[in-house]
Motif scaffolding. Structure first.
Motif, PDB file in Angstrom:
ATOM      1  N   THR A   1     -41.302  -7.911  32.140  1.00 17.43           N
ATOM      2  CA  THR A   1     -42.034  -8.701  33.135  1.00 17.43           C
ATOM      3  C   THR A   1     -41.080  -9.664  33.820  1.00 17.43           C
ATOM      4  OG1 THR A   1     -42.574 -10.455  31.554  1.00 17.43           O
ATOM      5  CG2 THR A   1     -44.143  -8.639  31.752  1.00 17.43           C
ATOM      6  N   ALA A   2     -41.495 -10.208  34.934  1.00 15.67           N
ATOM      7  CA  ALA A   2     -40.713 -11.235  35.623  1.00 15.67           C
ATOM      8  C   ALA A   2     -40.746 -12.493  34.762  1.00 15.67           C
ATOM      9  CB  ALA A   2     -41.298 -11.505  36.999  1.00 15.67           C
TER      10      ALA A   2
ATOM     11  N   PRO B   1     -36.316  -6.268  35.529  1.00 17.76           N
ATOM     12  CA  PRO B   1     -36.722  -6.920  34.282  1.00 17.76           C
ATOM     13  C   PRO B   1     -36.882  -5.977  33.086  1.00 17.76           C
ATOM     14  CG  PRO B   1     -38.638  -6.664  35.679  1.00 17.76           C
ATOM     15  CD  PRO B   1     -37.466  -6.105  36.427  1.00 17.76           C
TER      16      PRO B   1
ATOM     17  N   TRP C   1     -29.098 -11.410  36.666  1.00 19.32           N
ATOM     18  CA  TRP C   1     -29.885 -10.203  36.435  1.00 19.32           C
ATOM     19  C   TRP C   1     -28.993  -8.979  36.441  1.00 19.32           C
ATOM     20  CZ3 TRP C   1     -33.889 -11.334  40.839  1.00 19.32           C
ATOM     21  CH2 TRP C   1     -34.745 -12.365  40.443  1.00 19.32           C
TER      22      TRP C   1
ATOM     23  N   ASP D   1     -39.222  -5.369  42.012  1.00 18.16           N
ATOM     24  CA  ASP D   1     -39.594  -6.457  41.092  1.00 18.16           C
ATOM     25  C   ASP D   1     -38.674  -7.657  41.271  1.00 18.16           C
ATOM     26  OD1 ASP D   1     -41.715  -5.078  40.014  1.00 18.16           O
ATOM     27  OD2 ASP D   1     -40.594  -4.347  38.263  1.00 18.16           O
ATOM     28  N   GLN D   2     -37.379  -7.372  41.411  1.00 16.65           N
ATOM     29  CA  GLN D   2     -36.407  -8.451  41.597  1.00 16.65           C
ATOM     30  C   GLN D   2     -36.660  -9.191  42.904  1.00 16.65           C
ATOM     31  OE1 GLN D   2     -32.403  -6.947  41.255  1.00 16.65           O
ATOM     32  NE2 GLN D   2     -32.680  -6.352  39.110  1.00 16.65           N
TER      33      GLN D   2
ATOM     34  N   GLU E   1     -39.753 -11.382  42.497  1.00 15.26           N
ATOM     35  CA  GLU E   1     -39.489 -12.550  41.654  1.00 15.26           C
ATOM     36  C   GLU E   1     -38.588 -13.542  42.369  1.00 15.26           C
ATOM     37  OE1 GLU E   1     -38.225 -13.828  37.134  1.00 15.26           O
ATOM     38  OE2 GLU E   1     -38.089 -11.730  37.696  1.00 15.26           O
TER      39      GLU E   1
ATOM     40  N   TYR F   1     -39.220 -17.807  35.640  1.00 18.25           N
ATOM     41  CA  TYR F   1     -40.028 -19.029  35.646  1.00 18.25           C
ATOM     42  C   TYR F   1     -40.452 -19.383  34.218  1.00 18.25           C
ATOM     43  CZ  TYR F   1     -43.835 -22.281  36.468  1.00 18.25           C
ATOM     44  OH  TYR F   1     -44.656 -23.387  36.437  1.00 18.25           O
TER      45      TYR F   1
ATOM     46  N   LEU G   1     -39.460 -17.395  42.988  1.00 22.06           N
ATOM     47  CA  LEU G   1     -38.592 -18.488  42.531  1.00 22.06           C
ATOM     48  C   LEU G   1     -38.219 -19.411  43.684  1.00 22.06           C
ATOM     49  CD1 LEU G   1     -36.192 -16.608  40.080  1.00 22.06           C
ATOM     50  CD2 LEU G   1     -37.906 -18.327  39.472  1.00 22.06           C
TER      51      LEU G   1
END
Length: 178
Positions: free
Chosen positions: A94-95, A56, A51, A6-7, A10, A98, A14
């Motif tokens: 969730t991400a 997340p 993070w 996930d990271q 994301e 943003y 980004l």
């Protein structure tokens, strides 16, 4: 998906969204800075987000402790952090980077409505003041006469006439005939 996947997704998103944007800065693969507002705007601030390992699923760490924010009062910083925490709670799992950045941009006026610029006790001195100060100190030093030793005084008295002046030609050079 695992937290690391996930990271990574994301992070890639980004980078593509904020490519070339001077408001966004990637400090590391898990730490970012985002400036809300223009550099010259007194109501702008810099969010620093990092993070944790399980992001997340766990909340990111949001900080306003950068030098850019030193003119913002502690109360305003706490208010911004509390509002950002509310947004984090709403988007947990969730991400959200943003979403957080865009929400902060849209609500900048609300977040900074009670902003009173902090004045520091640092006094700026112009270069002309420094130069004037140093020249006055050097003038004082130059006004003070040079101290002579006793032997220097004796030699000086031996060369002078009764008026304290040196005789004419005392430092002339003799021309040697060959």
């Amino acid at each position: 998906m695992t937290a690391n996947e996930d990271q990574e997704m994301e992070l890639e998103a980004l980078r593509s969204i904020y490519e070339g944007d001077d408001c966004f800065k990637e400090l590391s693969s898990v730490s970012f800075q985002f400036r809300i507002g223009d550099v010259d705007d007194p109501k702008s601030f810099l969010l620093e987000v990092s993070w944790p390992e399980n992001y997340p699923e766990t909340a990111p760490h949001i900080s306003l402790d950068t030098f850019f924010n030193n003119r913002i009062s502690l109360e305003t910083k706490q208010y911004i952090l509390s509002k950002m925490s509310e947004q984090v709670e709403a988007n947990l799992g969730t991400a959200m980077m943003y979403t957080l950045f865009e929400w902060a941009k849209e609500n900048q006026e609300t977040l900074m409505e009670n902003h009173q610029p902090v004045t520091t006790a640092v006094t700026l001195i112009s270069n002309s003041d420094v130069m004037n100060n140093s020249t006055s100190v050097s003038k004082k030093k130059k006004d003070k006469k040079e101290q002579l030793t006793k032997s220097q005084k004796r030699k000086l008295i031996g060369r002078t006439d009764n008026k304290g002046e040196l005789p004419r030609g005392w430092n002339w050079v003799d021309v040697i005939k060959s």
